[in-house]
Design a protein around this motif. Structure first.
Motif, PDB file in Angstrom:
ATOM      1  N   LEU A  65       0.832  -1.198   0.000  1.00  0.00           N
ATOM      2  CA  LEU A  65       0.000   0.000   0.000  1.00  0.00           C
ATOM      3  C   LEU A  65       0.867   1.250   0.000  1.00  0.00           C
ATOM      4  O   LEU A  65       1.941   1.277   0.596  1.00  0.00           O
ATOM      5  CB  LEU A  65      -0.909   0.030   1.234  1.00  0.00           C
ATOM      6  N   GLN A  66       0.374   2.275  -0.670  1.00  0.00           N
ATOM      7  CA  GLN A  66       1.020   3.582  -0.606  1.00  0.00           C
ATOM      8  C   GLN A  66       0.706   4.182   0.752  1.00  0.00           C
ATOM      9  O   GLN A  66      -0.324   3.872   1.355  1.00  0.00           O
ATOM     10  CB  GLN A  66       0.476   4.489  -1.717  1.00  0.00           C
ATOM     11  N   SER A  67       1.563   5.077   1.249  1.00  0.00           N
ATOM     12  CA  SER A  67       1.340   5.646   2.577  1.00  0.00           C
ATOM     13  C   SER A  67       0.008   6.382   2.664  1.00  0.00           C
ATOM     14  O   SER A  67      -0.653   6.353   3.693  1.00  0.00           O
ATOM     15  CB  SER A  67       2.493   6.563   2.972  1.00  0.00           C
ATOM     16  N   GLY A  68      -0.424   7.032   1.606  1.00  0.00           N
ATOM     17  CA  GLY A  68      -1.715   7.710   1.605  1.00  0.00           C
ATOM     18  C   GLY A  68      -2.871   6.736   1.728  1.00  0.00           C
ATOM     19  O   GLY A  68      -3.887   7.036   2.350  1.00  0.00           O
ATOM     20  N   GLU A  69      -2.729   5.545   1.136  1.00  0.00           N
ATOM     21  CA  GLU A  69      -3.773   4.525   1.230  1.00  0.00           C
ATOM     22  C   GLU A  69      -3.888   3.996   2.656  1.00  0.00           C
ATOM     23  O   GLU A  69      -4.985   3.753   3.144  1.00  0.00           O
ATOM     24  CB  GLU A  69      -3.483   3.366   0.275  1.00  0.00           C
ATOM     25  N   VAL A  70      -2.756   3.824   3.326  1.00  0.00           N
ATOM     26  CA  VAL A  70      -2.755   3.367   4.717  1.00  0.00           C
ATOM     27  C   VAL A  70      -3.457   4.399   5.593  1.00  0.00           C
ATOM     28  O   VAL A  70      -4.314   4.060   6.409  1.00  0.00           O
ATOM     29  CB  VAL A  70      -1.317   3.112   5.222  1.00  0.00           C
ATOM     30  N   ALA A  71      -3.108   5.656   5.424  1.00  0.00           N
ATOM     31  CA  ALA A  71      -3.728   6.720   6.212  1.00  0.00           C
ATOM     32  C   ALA A  71      -5.234   6.763   5.973  1.00  0.00           C
ATOM     33  O   ALA A  71      -6.022   6.867   6.912  1.00  0.00           O
ATOM     34  CB  ALA A  71      -3.095   8.067   5.867  1.00  0.00           C
ATOM     35  N   GLN A  72      -5.658   6.661   4.716  1.00  0.00           N
ATOM     36  CA  GLN A  72      -7.082   6.694   4.381  1.00  0.00           C
ATOM     37  C   GLN A  72      -7.813   5.508   5.011  1.00  0.00           C
ATOM     38  O   GLN A  72      -8.897   5.665   5.568  1.00  0.00           O
ATOM     39  CB  GLN A  72      -7.252   6.674   2.866  1.00  0.00           C
ATOM     40  N   LEU A  73      -7.222   4.342   4.940  1.00  0.00           N
ATOM     41  CA  LEU A  73      -7.830   3.143   5.512  1.00  0.00           C
ATOM     42  C   LEU A  73      -7.993   3.277   7.024  1.00  0.00           C
ATOM     43  O   LEU A  73      -9.074   3.038   7.564  1.00  0.00           O
ATOM     44  CB  LEU A  73      -6.989   1.907   5.178  1.00  0.00           C
ATOM     45  N   LEU A  74      -6.937   3.667   7.717  1.00  0.00           N
ATOM     46  CA  LEU A  74      -7.001   3.787   9.168  1.00  0.00           C
ATOM     47  C   LEU A  74      -7.952   4.895   9.604  1.00  0.00           C
ATOM     48  O   LEU A  74      -8.670   4.752  10.591  1.00  0.00           O
ATOM     49  CB  LEU A  74      -5.609   4.007   9.749  1.00  0.00           C
ATOM     50  N   ASN A  75      -7.981   5.994   8.881  1.00  0.00           N
ATOM     51  CA  ASN A  75      -8.881   7.094   9.229  1.00  0.00           C
ATOM     52  C   ASN A  75     -10.348   6.739   8.999  1.00  0.00           C
ATOM     53  O   ASN A  75     -11.234   7.322   9.603  1.00  0.00           O
ATOM     54  CB  ASN A  75      -8.526   8.358   8.450  1.00  0.00           C
ATOM     55  N   SER A  76     -10.629   5.772   8.135  1.00  0.00           N
ATOM     56  CA  SER A  76     -12.016   5.410   7.838  1.00  0.00           C
ATOM     57  C   SER A  76     -12.579   4.341   8.770  1.00  0.00           C
ATOM     58  O   SER A  76     -13.753   3.996   8.669  1.00  0.00           O
ATOM     59  CB  SER A  76     -12.118   4.908   6.391  1.00  0.00           C
ATOM     60  N   MET A  77     -11.796   3.839   9.705  1.00  0.00           N
ATOM     61  CA  MET A  77     -12.221   2.720  10.547  1.00  0.00           C
ATOM     62  C   MET A  77     -13.344   3.085  11.508  1.00  0.00           C
ATOM     63  O   MET A  77     -14.132   2.234  11.881  1.00  0.00           O
ATOM     64  CB  MET A  77     -11.043   2.137  11.324  1.00  0.00           C
ATOM     65  N   GLY A  78     -13.444   4.323  11.939  1.00  0.00           N
ATOM     66  CA  GLY A  78     -14.536   4.705  12.824  1.00  0.00           C
ATOM     67  C   GLY A  78     -14.490   3.984  14.164  1.00  0.00           C
ATOM     68  O   GLY A  78     -13.423   3.653  14.675  1.00  0.00           O
ATOM     69  N   HIS A  79     -15.658   3.705  14.735  1.00  0.00           N
ATOM     70  CA  HIS A  79     -15.760   3.079  16.052  1.00  0.00           C
ATOM     71  C   HIS A  79     -15.881   1.564  15.912  1.00  0.00           C
ATOM     72  O   HIS A  79     -16.947   0.990  16.100  1.00  0.00           O
ATOM     73  CB  HIS A  79     -16.972   3.639  16.816  1.00  0.00           C
ATOM     74  N   HIS A  80     -14.800   0.937  15.562  1.00  0.00           N
ATOM     75  CA  HIS A  80     -14.769  -0.514  15.394  1.00  0.00           C
ATOM     76  C   HIS A  80     -13.560  -1.058  16.141  1.00  0.00           C
ATOM     77  O   HIS A  80     -12.615  -0.335  16.432  1.00  0.00           O
ATOM     78  CB  HIS A  80     -14.671  -0.892  13.910  1.00  0.00           C
ATOM     79  N   THR A  81     -13.583  -2.335  16.420  1.00  0.00           N
ATOM     80  CA  THR A  81     -12.423  -2.969  17.029  1.00  0.00           C
ATOM     81  C   THR A  81     -11.363  -3.136  15.951  1.00  0.00           C
ATOM     82  O   THR A  81     -11.628  -3.704  14.900  1.00  0.00           O
ATOM     83  CB  THR A  81     -12.796  -4.341  17.608  1.00  0.00           C
ATOM     84  N   VAL A  82     -10.169  -2.642  16.207  1.00  0.00           N
ATOM     85  CA  VAL A  82      -9.076  -2.733  15.244  1.00  0.00           C
ATOM     86  C   VAL A  82      -7.887  -3.375  15.939  1.00  0.00           C
ATOM     87  O   VAL A  82      -7.504  -2.961  17.030  1.00  0.00           O
ATOM     88  CB  VAL A  82      -8.672  -1.330  14.721  1.00  0.00           C
ATOM     89  N   GLY A  83      -7.341  -4.402  15.341  1.00  0.00           N
ATOM     90  CA  GLY A  83      -6.121  -5.023  15.849  1.00  0.00           C
ATOM     91  C   GLY A  83      -4.973  -4.650  14.943  1.00  0.00           C
ATOM     92  O   GLY A  83      -5.105  -4.685  13.721  1.00  0.00           O
ATOM     93  N   LEU A  84      -3.858  -4.269  15.501  1.00  0.00           N
ATOM     94  CA  LEU A  84      -2.681  -3.924  14.717  1.00  0.00           C
ATOM     95  C   LEU A  84      -1.573  -4.927  14.992  1.00  0.00           C
ATOM     96  O   LEU A  84      -1.276  -5.205  16.153  1.00  0.00           O
ATOM     97  CB  LEU A  84      -2.190  -2.516  15.072  1.00  0.00           C
TER      98      LEU A  84
END
Length: 114
Positions: A65-84
């Motif tokens: 992924l391009q860095s902009g795609e990563v940022a867009q993906l993480l910013n769109s997660m909202g109020h969900h459980t996210v595991g990193l």
């Protein structure tokens, strides 16, 4: 005796968005489920995805992924459980109390506040 649920994780390489692996999903009040697996699709050829399977989570690997795609993906997660999944390579990670050196992140990398 109650039947035990089987949980498995599959890897879908070369994901190209909707329709790329032949899986149709349906969201209900009970969750997200596989509605249909298209014949001769990559998912059907793997033989592990079945109609009626519940999708309980997804893992996205950042390696292509391009860095902009990563940022867009993480910013769109909202109020969900996210595991990193975190990984450290070599001595590039700072010790507690130290800051990142300037050569760890490229100047053009967007900053994402989690």
């Amino acid at each position: 005796m109650e039947k035990e649920e089987e949980t498995r994780e599959i890897l879908l390489p070369n994901w190209q968005g909707s329709g790329s692996h032949g899986i149709t999903i349906d969201q209900t009040d009970d969750g997200v489920f596989v509605k249909r697996v298209q014949q001769n699709s990559p998912a059907a050829k793997m033989g592990v995805v079945k109609e009626g399977d519940q999708i309980v989570s997804a893992t996205v690997y950042f390696d292509n992924l391009q860095s902009g795609e990563v940022a867009q993906l993480l910013n769109s997660m909202g109020h969900h459980t996210v595991g990193l999944r975190l990984q450290r390579k070599g001595d590039k990670s700072p010790l507690p109390g130290q800051s990142w050196s300037h050569d760890v992140f490229a100047a053009s990398s967007p900053e994402v506040v989690l």
